[in-house]
Scaffold this motif. Sequence first.
Motif, PDB file in Angstrom:
ATOM      1  N   LEU A 146       0.823  -1.200   0.000  1.00 40.68           N
ATOM      2  CA  LEU A 146       0.000   0.000   0.000  1.00 40.68           C
ATOM      3  C   LEU A 146       0.861   1.256   0.000  1.00 40.68           C
ATOM      4  O   LEU A 146       1.940   1.285   0.587  1.00 40.68           O
ATOM      5  CB  LEU A 146      -0.920   0.016   1.219  1.00 40.68           C
ATOM      6  N   HIS A 147       0.337   2.260  -0.668  1.00 41.13           N
ATOM      7  CA  HIS A 147       0.947   3.596  -0.699  1.00 41.13           C
ATOM      8  C   HIS A 147      -0.139   4.541  -1.175  1.00 41.13           C
ATOM      9  O   HIS A 147      -1.177   4.091  -1.684  1.00 41.13           O
ATOM     10  CB  HIS A 147       2.168   3.623  -1.642  1.00 41.13           C
ATOM     11  N   PRO A 148       0.032   5.822  -1.019  1.00 42.49           N
ATOM     12  CA  PRO A 148      -0.995   6.745  -1.505  1.00 42.49           C
ATOM     13  C   PRO A 148      -1.281   6.517  -2.990  1.00 42.49           C
ATOM     14  O   PRO A 148      -0.376   6.473  -3.814  1.00 42.49           O
ATOM     15  CB  PRO A 148      -0.374   8.122  -1.246  1.00 42.49           C
ATOM     16  N   GLY A 149      -2.548   6.319  -3.318  1.00 42.67           N
ATOM     17  CA  GLY A 149      -2.948   6.076  -4.695  1.00 42.67           C
ATOM     18  C   GLY A 149      -3.040   4.611  -5.066  1.00 42.67           C
ATOM     19  O   GLY A 149      -3.570   4.276  -6.135  1.00 42.67           O
ATOM     20  N   ALA A 150      -2.552   3.704  -4.208  1.00 40.90           N
ATOM     21  CA  ALA A 150      -2.533   2.279  -4.557  1.00 40.90           C
ATOM     22  C   ALA A 150      -3.931   1.707  -4.746  1.00 40.90           C
ATOM     23  O   ALA A 150      -4.121   0.750  -5.498  1.00 40.90           O
ATOM     24  CB  ALA A 150      -1.783   1.487  -3.493  1.00 40.90           C
ATOM     25  N   LEU A 151      -4.922   2.265  -4.058  1.00 38.10           N
ATOM     26  CA  LEU A 151      -6.295   1.760  -4.156  1.00 38.10           C
ATOM     27  C   LEU A 151      -7.244   2.791  -4.765  1.00 38.10           C
ATOM     28  O   LEU A 151      -8.454   2.739  -4.566  1.00 38.10           O
ATOM     29  CB  LEU A 151      -6.808   1.340  -2.776  1.00 38.10           C
ATOM     30  N   ILE A 170      -9.828   0.664   7.704  1.00 34.36           N
ATOM     31  CA  ILE A 170     -10.362   1.961   7.280  1.00 34.36           C
ATOM     32  C   ILE A 170      -9.233   2.949   7.037  1.00 34.36           C
ATOM     33  O   ILE A 170      -9.168   3.622   5.995  1.00 34.36           O
ATOM     34  CB  ILE A 170     -11.342   2.507   8.331  1.00 34.36           C
ATOM     35  N   GLN A 171      -8.331   3.072   8.018  1.00 28.95           N
ATOM     36  CA  GLN A 171      -7.259   4.061   7.909  1.00 28.95           C
ATOM     37  C   GLN A 171      -6.348   3.787   6.720  1.00 28.95           C
ATOM     38  O   GLN A 171      -6.013   4.698   5.949  1.00 28.95           O
ATOM     39  CB  GLN A 171      -6.450   4.081   9.197  1.00 28.95           C
ATOM     40  N   LEU A 172      -5.934   2.524   6.554  1.00 29.65           N
ATOM     41  CA  LEU A 172      -5.005   2.196   5.465  1.00 29.65           C
ATOM     42  C   LEU A 172      -5.681   2.309   4.108  1.00 29.65           C
ATOM     43  O   LEU A 172      -5.074   2.800   3.147  1.00 29.65           O
ATOM     44  CB  LEU A 172      -4.447   0.794   5.667  1.00 29.65           C
ATOM     45  N   ARG A 284       5.769  -3.783   6.169  1.00 25.72           N
ATOM     46  CA  ARG A 284       5.871  -2.799   7.241  1.00 25.72           C
ATOM     47  C   ARG A 284       4.787  -1.740   7.059  1.00 25.72           C
ATOM     48  O   ARG A 284       4.433  -1.386   5.939  1.00 25.72           O
ATOM     49  CB  ARG A 284       7.244  -2.124   7.207  1.00 25.72           C
ATOM     50  N   ALA A 285       4.269  -1.233   8.158  1.00 28.22           N
ATOM     51  CA  ALA A 285       3.215  -0.213   8.079  1.00 28.22           C
ATOM     52  C   ALA A 285       3.844   1.144   7.802  1.00 28.22           C
ATOM     53  O   ALA A 285       3.982   1.985   8.678  1.00 28.22           O
ATOM     54  CB  ALA A 285       2.402  -0.184   9.364  1.00 28.22           C
ATOM     55  N   ALA A 286       4.227   1.358   6.537  1.00 28.61           N
ATOM     56  CA  ALA A 286       4.878   2.607   6.161  1.00 28.61           C
ATOM     57  C   ALA A 286       3.978   3.800   6.370  1.00 28.61           C
ATOM     58  O   ALA A 286       4.449   4.939   6.473  1.00 28.61           O
ATOM     59  CB  ALA A 286       5.316   2.533   4.696  1.00 28.61           C
ATOM     60  N   ALA A 287       2.666   3.556   6.448  1.00 29.89           N
ATOM     61  CA  ALA A 287       1.720   4.652   6.638  1.00 29.89           C
ATOM     62  C   ALA A 287       1.963   5.394   7.939  1.00 29.89           C
ATOM     63  O   ALA A 287       1.508   6.538   8.094  1.00 29.89           O
ATOM     64  CB  ALA A 287       0.291   4.105   6.620  1.00 29.89           C
ATOM     65  N   VAL A 288       2.669   4.781   8.891  1.00 31.64           N
ATOM     66  CA  VAL A 288       2.954   5.453  10.159  1.00 31.64           C
ATOM     67  C   VAL A 288       3.701   6.756   9.906  1.00 31.64           C
ATOM     68  O   VAL A 288       3.460   7.775  10.556  1.00 31.64           O
ATOM     69  CB  VAL A 288       3.779   4.535  11.089  1.00 31.64           C
ATOM     70  N   ARG A 289       4.615   6.726   8.953  1.00 33.97           N
ATOM     71  CA  ARG A 289       5.411   7.927   8.676  1.00 33.97           C
ATOM     72  C   ARG A 289       4.553   9.071   8.162  1.00 33.97           C
ATOM     73  O   ARG A 289       4.894  10.235   8.324  1.00 33.97           O
ATOM     74  CB  ARG A 289       6.514   7.591   7.660  1.00 33.97           C
TER      75      ARG A 289
END
Length: 332
Positions: A146-151, A170-172, A284-289
């Motif tokens: 996952l990354h911004p725009g992946a979905l 929901i958040q991811l 890894r939950a890169a979204a934390v950054r």
Amino acid sequence: MKAIIFRDHGGPEVLQLVERDRPGPGPGEVRVRVAVSGVNPADGQARSGIGHRRPFPEITPHLDGAGVVDAVGDGVDPSRIGRRVWLYMAAAGRPTGTAAEFTVVPADQAVPLPDEAGFDVGASLGVPALTAHRALTVAEDGPRRLHPGALDGRVVLAAGGAGAVGHAVIQLARWAGATVIATVSGPEKAELAAAAGAHHTINYREGDPAAAIRAIAPDGADIVAEVALGANLALDLAVLRTRGTIATYANEGGRAVELNVGQTMVRNARLQFLVLYTAGPRARAAAVRDGALPVGEEHGLPLLRFPLHRTADAHRAMEAGAVGKVLVDVAP
């Protein structure tokens, strides 16, 4: 050091507070001074013996946590000492979980925690966030990370959107660009799911939830992240789009799963079961950054806190269906 242990399977009463020597990190390991320990249903299952054997004479429970690296073993960069980290799968096949003042884990299971993320966030990642990430990346035509725009352009249905995994879904999903629909059992949980970022909430106990979901997503949901497969499979299939995926990580309520093979086959649907213990390499939950996984009631995940000596009460709260994330404060 103070630690919680159990020597026999059973209810929360088998958990004991004891004094133990600090464990030393072996090759490829780090020792972490634990600040906050996260409690998950899997921790209760391991303690009670459901689907688990007890491979060690005594076990310190809890898979997830957060703290600071204070020692490293051979082969680990000494510069990691003093770094803030979040931990995952700490007690998986090991006797040293996070319900202790110090724990030892393989170095790659101690993930750097950004300075802007508190220990509460770190201790709330692990099982919920990694399960959510996997649920959102198992679709045949979906992204593998996952990354911004992946979905972008996808519709995600988060069953049980007020639960810890549902909250992370929901958040991811929203962070990755999906339209997010959450099913909930009442208005209070709807508020939590909306605070987490759900675009739409549907009370599955009222009216016709399938019609309500189809009104929002006429072509259906691309991914359903499912917490109660036996209870919800009929609804999931009613709203799943062709080539869609139902990713199920639990079967709350324990109802038998009755599968309409023809309906599922015609839909070219994918039914993906998942559990972290055998999931292979973990994202890894890169979204934390990016600050995409905040916790607290204002973000849809109330925190229920207990001191280390009341870990048994933390387990009781979790098993009683506490809404939110149960945390154990280990550091004073």
